[in-house]
Scaffold this motif. Structure first.
Motif, mmCIF file in Angstrom:
data_model
loop_
_atom_site.group_PDB
_atom_site.id
_atom_site.type_symbol
_atom_site.label_atom_id
_atom_site.label_comp_id
_atom_site.label_asym_id
_atom_site.label_seq_id
_atom_site.Cartn_x
_atom_site.Cartn_y
_atom_site.Cartn_z
ATOM 1 N N GLY A 1 0.710 -1.289 0.210
ATOM 2 C CA GLY A 1 -0.165 -0.059 -0.077
ATOM 3 C C GLY A 1 0.788 1.098 0.051
ATOM 4 N N THR A 2 2.038 1.162 0.366
ATOM 5 C CA THR A 2 2.955 2.402 0.424
ATOM 6 C C THR A 2 3.714 2.457 -0.875
ATOM 7 N N MET A 3 3.579 1.624 -2.017
ATOM 8 C CA MET A 3 4.454 1.725 -3.165
ATOM 9 C C MET A 3 4.086 2.760 -3.986
ATOM 10 N N GLY A 4 3.073 3.412 -3.994
ATOM 11 C CA GLY A 4 2.564 4.531 -4.857
ATOM 12 C C GLY A 4 2.095 3.912 -6.193
ATOM 13 N N GLY B 1 -4.094 -2.104 4.577
ATOM 14 C CA GLY B 1 -4.298 -0.848 3.865
ATOM 15 C C GLY B 1 -4.937 -1.072 2.493
ATOM 16 N N LEU B 2 -5.146 -2.388 1.913
ATOM 17 C CA LEU B 2 -5.658 -2.498 0.682
ATOM 18 C C LEU B 2 -6.760 -3.546 0.522
ATOM 19 N N TYR B 3 -7.651 -3.531 1.673
ATOM 20 C CA TYR B 3 -8.708 -4.500 1.675
ATOM 21 C C TYR B 3 -9.889 -4.212 0.423
ATOM 22 N N LYS B 4 -10.231 -2.899 0.168
ATOM 23 C CA LYS B 4 -11.210 -2.830 -0.844
ATOM 24 C C LYS B 4 -10.505 -3.210 -2.403
ATOM 25 N N GLU B 5 -9.557 -2.698 -2.552
ATOM 26 C CA GLU B 5 -8.751 -3.108 -3.616
ATOM 27 C C GLU B 5 -8.429 -4.805 -4.139
ATOM 28 N N TYR B 6 -8.147 -5.276 -2.813
ATOM 29 C CA TYR B 6 -7.791 -6.843 -2.861
ATOM 30 C C TYR B 6 -9.182 -7.628 -3.200
#
Length: 187
Positions: free
Chosen positions: A100-103, A135-140
């Motif tokens: 989630g921090t990779m931008g 931090g990536l629940y929705k995207e996942y």
């Protein structure tokens, strides 16, 4: 502390990958385990850690050994000559909680097209991505749904190893035990 470097298992005959170095991503990794057998198996993981055609990592090492060791035990493995690794997220990151921090947009169209293409050509699929990264629940959830829709459309034979998490996700390939049971996944 440095992570250990894994070599590919000795039984591997040939490896190939599709990496896009400038974007730090891998779309697929193909591992030939038996030249005499023509079937293939697709394994869908979370994201690549470090494995390439030249070196392995703990997850790829465990997955290929699981398939190799269980070829006589499970009929879907009986004629497997090639294991193809793809991921929900194509970006290299050893620590998934850092994705989630990779931008970058982890919902990568090129990767989704790769999932569609490879699962349309290879019928047996193991889902093995584990729970969502921090931090990536929705995207996942979007990636999982798109992948399940593709697997339904392609009429794949879908499996998982051992158990589903309390969140309903298949056990991640990195933590499979070689004696864990292969189970059918009902789409």
């Amino acid at each position: 502390m440095n992570k250990p470097v894994y070599k590919h298992p000795e039984f591997l005959i040939k490896t190939e990958d599709k990496r896009i170095e400038k974007e730090n991503k891998r779309l697929w990794l193909s591992l030939d385990i038996d030249n005499n057998l023509k079937d293939s198996l697709v394994v869908i993981l979370k994201n690549p850690s470090r494995a390439t055609k030249d070196i392995s990592d703990k997850t790829v090492f465990t997955v290929t050994n699981y398939v190799h060791r269980n070829r006589k035990k499970y009929s879907p493995f009986k004629n497997i000559g090639t294991v193809i690794i793809i991921n929900l997220i194509p970006y290299y990151e050893t620590y998934a909680d850092q994705l989630g921090t990779m931008g970058v947009n982890i919902i990568d169209k090129q990767n989704l097209d790769t999932i569609t293409d490879l699962t349309s050509k290879h019928k047996n699929v193991i889902v093995a991505w584990g729970d969502h990264p921090k931090g990536l629940y929705k995207e996942y959830e979007q990636l999982k749904q798109a992948t399940f829709n593709t697997l339904k459309t392609n009429k794949n034979n879908v499996f998982y190893v051992d158990k589903l998490s309390k969140n309903g996700n298949p056990k991640h390939g990195q933590v499979w035990g070689y004696d864990n049971e292969l189970k059918e996944y009902k789409l």
